[in-house]
Design an enzyme around this catalytic site. Structure first.
Site, PDB file in Angstrom:
ATOM      1  N   SER A  60       0.792  -1.231   0.000  1.00 33.10           N
ATOM      2  CA  SER A  60       0.000   0.000   0.000  1.00 33.10           C
ATOM      3  C   SER A  60       0.822   1.277   0.000  1.00 33.10           C
ATOM      4  O   SER A  60       0.245   2.368  -0.007  1.00 33.10           O
ATOM      5  CB  SER A  60      -0.953   0.005   1.199  1.00 33.10           C
ATOM      6  OG  SER A  60      -2.028  -0.871   0.973  1.00 33.10           O
ATOM      7  N   LYS A  63      -0.140   3.807  -2.546  1.00 27.37           N
ATOM      8  CA  LYS A  63      -1.160   4.852  -2.388  1.00 27.37           C
ATOM      9  C   LYS A  63      -0.556   6.248  -2.222  1.00 27.37           C
ATOM     10  O   LYS A  63      -1.278   7.244  -2.353  1.00 27.37           O
ATOM     11  CB  LYS A  63      -2.074   4.497  -1.209  1.00 27.37           C
ATOM     12  CG  LYS A  63      -2.897   3.232  -1.490  1.00 27.37           C
ATOM     13  CD  LYS A  63      -3.739   2.803  -0.307  1.00 27.37           C
ATOM     14  CE  LYS A  63      -4.597   1.596  -0.696  1.00 27.37           C
ATOM     15  NZ  LYS A  63      -4.286   0.401   0.056  1.00 27.37           N
ATOM     16  N   SER A 115      -5.954   3.229   4.480  1.00 21.26           N
ATOM     17  CA  SER A 115      -5.460   2.406   3.374  1.00 21.26           C
ATOM     18  C   SER A 115      -6.575   1.684   2.630  1.00 21.26           C
ATOM     19  O   SER A 115      -6.440   0.518   2.242  1.00 21.26           O
ATOM     20  CB  SER A 115      -4.431   1.384   3.893  1.00 21.26           C
ATOM     21  OG  SER A 115      -3.592   0.946   2.859  1.00 21.26           O
ATOM     22  N   LYS A 222       2.934   6.563   5.327  1.00 21.62           N
ATOM     23  CA  LYS A 222       2.075   5.471   4.877  1.00 21.62           C
ATOM     24  C   LYS A 222       2.631   4.111   5.288  1.00 21.62           C
ATOM     25  O   LYS A 222       3.832   3.849   5.171  1.00 21.62           O
ATOM     26  CB  LYS A 222       1.920   5.508   3.354  1.00 21.62           C
ATOM     27  CG  LYS A 222       0.881   4.545   2.807  1.00 21.62           C
ATOM     28  CD  LYS A 222      -0.523   4.998   3.133  1.00 21.62           C
ATOM     29  CE  LYS A 222      -1.567   3.948   2.788  1.00 21.62           C
ATOM     30  NZ  LYS A 222      -1.549   2.786   3.698  1.00 21.62           N
TER      31      LYS A 222
END
Length: 388
Positions: A60, A63, A115, A222
């Site tokens: 992720s 992202k 997420s 993140k």
């Protein structure tokens, strides 16, 4: 037409390049990661890298790219409609309902704090016209930023062939994105509420990034995990006006490793000002237009070399309209150019100083200030003053 060519290259400072001894004064930095990188956001300088160009799954962390592409191409206030494809997306989710509408701004918070793969897909379809269209934008952005060891196949980071990046590239992407105030505000948010059209209660999203609570000065970015990528993390922190980005891919002890990496950067590569906006150029009736900062390890600053490059008057003798812009100072460290700062005649209007983004254009010097850019800024300001 005024022509800008090199008229003189005058050495302002000439020093022997920093010796290798500076690196010997720093301890070795180790992590549990398969690949890791540490970067200074202001300068884009890579402070540490271990297997930094290895092309790996990033889960992720994808992202980060999804968010910055959506911010740059989308309208924050427009509603994003959740398609069947987005509603049914596997993995982490913010539990959007099929047909539900939410502003792009709120959906970006769901994307980065929780997420949400459903949010990633909905954003991609909305901004790119289709998931495939958005992935095209992601890869174009990667090219522009100079991510030479990355390729994106989806907007969410679920394992897929041809979907990969590297620790160095993710550091470069994040440093680039953190120059965007919207991105910066989203990733440092601990908790976000958003209207829920289907229930009497609002959405409430707590940020999964524990670094915001574990590390003093943390302000992003993140988390990521899949069964093939394992634990991935990008974190950022700011201390004494310096912001750093740390990246680990496949690291079972990432929270502790990121603390060590950030501590290392702040201690051994403090951000130092080489020149301040309005500072006089010694021996000339000139001033510098921007503050210039760079992270130096102990002893490195002694190896900085500055060259004043003056412009040559137009050959045809025509009027030279340049609003005081006279040239630039090129800054070198160990023979490598690390920045450029325009210089102006004393008393000239100096363009508004803006946060530079050194990784925005890899075809240009690290500092994006150029003759053309500075001149355009002066003209814009004069126009606004005249028409305001």
């Amino acid at each position: 037409m005024t022509r800008w060519i090199v008229a003189a290259a005058i050495m302002l400072t000439c020093c022997v390049p920093a010796s290798a001894q500076s690196s010997q004064t720093r301890p070795e930095l180790y992590t549990h990661a398969q690949a890791a990188a540490l970067m200074d956001v202001t300068s884009g300088r890579l402070l540490y890298s271990s297997h930094g160009d290895d092309e790996l799954r990033i889960a992720s962390l994808t992202k980060i790219m999804t968010a910055i592409v959506a911010i740059e191409h989308g309208d924050f206030k427009k509603p994003v409609k959740v398609s069947k494809n987005a509603f049914g997306k596997e993995g982490s989710s913010i539990y959007l309902k099929m047909g539900e509408e939410m502003t792009l701004e709120n959906m970006l918070y769901g994307l980065m704090l929780r997420s949400g793969n459903d949010a990633a897909t909905a954003i991609a379809e909305h901004v790119g016209g289709s998931e495939e269209g958005f992935v095209y934008l992601m890869n174009e952005e990667a090219k522009q930023i100079g991510m030479s060891h990355s390729h994106f196949a989806n907007p969410h980071g679920l394992d897929a062939e041809g979907h990969y990046s590297s620790a160095n590239d993710m550091a470069k992407l994040t440093a680039y994105a953190l120059h965007n105030p919207v991105f910066r505000d989203i990733v440092k948010t601990p908790t976000k509420k958003a209207p829920n059209p289907n229930e009497s209660w609002d959405y409430k999203w707590d940020n999964k990034n524990k670094m915001l609570r574990l590390y003093d000065g943390a302000d992003g970015v993140k988390t990521g995990y899949t069964k093939k990528a394992f634990r991935c993390l990008v974190s950022s922190a700011t201390r004494n006006g310096q912001q750093l980005v740390a990246v680990t891919l496949n690291d079972g002890d990432d929270w502790n490793d990121h603390g060590k990496m950030l501590d290392y950067g702040f201690e051994y590569f403090p951000l130092t000002s080489l020149m301040e906006k309005g500072e006089a150029v010694k021996g000339y009736d000139l001033v510098v237009s921007n503050t210039f900062q760079y992270p130096f390890s102990k002893g490195e600053q002694e190896g900085v070399e500055k060259k004043l490059v003056l412009r040559q008057p137009a050959r045809d003798g025509s009027a030279d309209i340049n609003f005081g812009l006279r040239g630039e100072i090129q800054i070198y460290l160990g023979g490598q150019q690390i920045g450029t700062v325009p210089v102006y005649q004393k008393g000239s209007f100096l363009p508004e100083e803006r946060a530079r983004n050194p990784v925005q254009n890899t075809m240009s010097p690290v500092h994006p200030s150029t003759f053309a850019g500075a001149l355009a800024e002066v003209i814009r300001e004069l126009f606004l003053q005249h028409n305001g």
